[in-house]
Design an enzyme around this catalytic site. Structure first.
Site, PDB file in Angstrom:
ATOM      1  N   GLY A  66      36.409  18.740  14.333  1.00  0.00           N
ATOM      2  CA  GLY A  66      35.540  19.463  15.269  1.00  0.00           C
ATOM      3  C   GLY A  66      35.774  20.969  15.186  1.00  0.00           C
ATOM      4  CB  ALA A  77      44.234  36.261  10.500  1.00  0.00           C
ATOM      5  CB  ILE A  82      38.468  22.101  22.114  1.00  0.00           C
ATOM      6  CG1 ILE A  82      37.863  20.706  21.947  1.00  0.00           C
ATOM      7  CG2 ILE A  82      37.591  23.181  21.509  1.00  0.00           C
ATOM      8  CD1 ILE A  82      36.621  20.474  22.805  1.00  0.00           C
ATOM      9  CG  ASP A  83      40.449  17.211  21.190  1.00  0.00           C
ATOM     10  OD1 ASP A  83      39.560  17.649  21.946  1.00  0.00           O
ATOM     11  OD2 ASP A  83      40.220  16.381  20.286  1.00  0.00           O
ATOM     12  NE  ARG A 128      34.972  22.539  44.130  1.00  0.00           N
ATOM     13  CZ  ARG A 128      35.786  21.537  44.487  1.00  0.00           C
ATOM     14  NH1 ARG A 128      35.433  20.678  45.425  1.00  0.00           N
ATOM     15  NH2 ARG A 128      36.936  21.368  43.886  1.00  0.00           N
ATOM     16  NE  ARG A 149      23.458  15.803  45.920  1.00  0.00           N
ATOM     17  CZ  ARG A 149      22.437  16.213  45.182  1.00  0.00           C
ATOM     18  NH1 ARG A 149      22.634  16.807  44.028  1.00  0.00           N
ATOM     19  NH2 ARG A 149      21.205  16.048  45.607  1.00  0.00           N
ATOM     20  N   GLY A 177      38.043  15.871  24.890  1.00  0.00           N
ATOM     21  CA  GLY A 177      39.480  15.788  24.612  1.00  0.00           C
ATOM     22  C   GLY A 177      39.865  14.496  23.926  1.00  0.00           C
ATOM     23  CG  HIS A 218      29.111  18.422  21.314  1.00  0.00           C
ATOM     24  ND1 HIS A 218      28.755  17.134  21.639  1.00  0.00           N
ATOM     25  CD2 HIS A 218      29.923  18.337  20.232  1.00  0.00           C
ATOM     26  CE1 HIS A 218      29.311  16.307  20.766  1.00  0.00           C
ATOM     27  NE2 HIS A 218      30.021  17.006  19.906  1.00  0.00           N
ATOM     28  CD  GLN A 277      33.976  20.048  27.748  1.00  0.00           C
ATOM     29  OE1 GLN A 277      35.041  19.843  28.287  1.00  0.00           O
ATOM     30  NE2 GLN A 277      33.168  19.070  27.383  1.00  0.00           N
TER      31      GLN A 277
HETATM   32  O1  F6P Z   1      38.127  16.846  18.492  1.00  0.00           O
HETATM   33  C1  F6P Z   1      37.324  17.682  19.249  1.00  0.00           C
HETATM   34  C2  F6P Z   1      36.284  16.880  19.983  1.00  0.00           C
HETATM   35  O2  F6P Z   1      35.423  17.787  20.633  1.00  0.00           O
HETATM   36  C3  F6P Z   1      36.801  15.835  20.979  1.00  0.00           C
HETATM   37  O3  F6P Z   1      37.206  16.400  22.185  1.00  0.00           O
HETATM   38  C4  F6P Z   1      35.622  14.934  21.075  1.00  0.00           C
HETATM   39  O4  F6P Z   1      36.004  13.639  21.467  1.00  0.00           O
HETATM   40  C5  F6P Z   1      35.096  14.921  19.665  1.00  0.00           C
HETATM   41  O5  F6P Z   1      35.519  16.122  19.074  1.00  0.00           O
HETATM   42  C6  F6P Z   1      33.600  14.803  19.524  1.00  0.00           C
HETATM   43  O6  F6P Z   1      33.341  14.752  18.158  1.00  0.00           O
HETATM   44  P1  F6P Z   1      31.895  14.978  17.521  1.00  0.00           P
HETATM   45  O7  F6P Z   1      31.515  16.403  17.725  1.00  0.00           O
HETATM   46  O8  F6P Z   1      32.095  14.654  16.082  1.00  0.00           O
HETATM   47  O9  F6P Z   1      30.992  14.049  18.244  1.00  0.00           O
END
Ligand code: F6P
Length: 322
Positions: free
Chosen positions: A11, A22, A127-128, A155, A163, A171, A252, A254
């Site tokens: 990812g 760098a 990101i994980d 929020r 709610r 992750g 995504h 994130q």
């Molecule tokens: O490994 C990063 C990640 O964003 C995970 O958090 C998520 O489970 C996975 O990739 C999603 O993968 P893809 O973008 O291949 O669906």
């Protein structure tokens, strides 16, 4: 060390471009040529290499994604695929390889460096934040901040309408994003995919807040292998506890976006360190971040099991939301 190659795998994560920049500029400063491999390990198998000069990485430090593009490559899990990849590196007279990626990409790098006599350095970028030996992987801070911004917005609506929202963060198996978002957004509870859904406890936490006058409740859910665990939590809250909750899966959103200071800073330092390792003649290294410092360890030592920090942080979230 005269010619090195660099690829991004798995990812994408914000800050990968800072590390690529760098690597390229550090290498050029040491009279080493750099070749960018397009589309991760797949590009290595397909021989998609191009030279990167100093200006090819200009104006990318502030951008998300990866200029080299990336892939999840099944072929590299086979001996045949890795053989092709090695032959292409030989054809291009490459003396060392830099791999940016997460846990899966690091496992691929380790197998490759065991099989072939080619120096390989891994830079943790996902990101994980799921590589055991390093406290930090490039992209984590940006992803967490993106999720926090989203939950803050949710929020507003949750309070206005009184709610409960169930917000699912990325992750995969790693609890890191869920933990940080849960603590920083004042969530009532966190659901980790590795643990049973304790709907009675979640319901009690929500009801306790409402009783003392809270106008909104947020439950953070870590996605696990597949997005959608939130719907199970929603169903249980509704069926067993008569709590109506709305689900929002952040997905995504994130993964992209401008890298934060932390991802630019650590990305730049890690990229620089990776080249130094290769120039020093190291064979199989992983760049790590520990106690505020960037250093390296052997690739084979970077897969120990990560400590379970779900439970203490769940306790923290519950204690602070009362
Ligand atoms: O490994 C990063 C990640 O964003 C995970 O958090 C998520 O489970 C996975 O990739 C999603 O993968 P893809 O973008 O291949 O669906």
């Amino acid at each position: 060390m005269k010619r090195i190659a660099i690829l991004t795998s798995g990812g994408d994560s914000p800050g990968m471009n800072c590390a690529i920049r760098a690597v390229v500029r550090t290498a050029i400063g040491h009279n080493v040529q750099v070749f960018g491999v397009q589309r991760g390990y797949q590009g290595l198998i397909n021989n998609e290499l191009r030279e990167l000069d100093a200006s090819s990485v200009g104006n990318i430090i502030h951008t998300g994604g990866t200029i080299l593009q990336t892939s999840r490559c099944k072929d590299f899990t086979t001996e045949e695929g890795r053989k092709k990849a090695f032959e292409n590196l030989q054809k291009n007279k490459i003396d060392g390889l830099v791999v940016l990626g997460g846990n899966g990409s690091f496992k691929g790098a380790k197998i490759f460096s065991d099989e072939y006599d080619l120096p390989v350095v891994g830079i943790p970028a996902t990101i994980d934040n799921d590589i055991s030996s390093t406290e930090y992987t490039i992209g984590f801070d940006t992803a967490v901040q993106t999720a926090i911004d989203a939950v803050d917005k949710i929020r507003d609506t949750a309070s206005s309408h009184e709610r409960t929202f169930i917000v699912e963060v990325m992750g995969r198996k790693s609890p890191a994003i869920a933990v940080h978002v849960g603590v920083c957004c004042g969530a009532e509870n966190i659901v980790f995919p590795s643990k049973e859904i304790d709907s009675a406890r979640i319901a009690a936490d929500i009801k306790r807040g409402i009783k003392r006058g809270k106008t909104s409740s947020i439950i953070v859910v870590g996605e696990g292998e597949k997005a959608g665990l939130s719907y199970e939590v929603q169903k249980e809250l509704e069926n067993s506890h008569q709590i109506n909750a709305h689900v929002c899966i952040l997905g995504h959103i994130q993964r992209g976006g401008r890298p934060t200071h932390q991802d630019r800073f650590i990305g730049s330092k890690m990229g620089n360190q990776a080249v130094k390792e290769l120039i020093r003649g190291e064979k199989s290294r992983a760049i790590i971040y520990q106690n505020g410092m960037v250093s390296s360890i052997s690739l084979e030592n970077c897969f120990e099991t990560k400590i379970d920090y779900e439970t203490p942080f769940l306790e923290l979230v519950r204690a602070l939301s009362r």
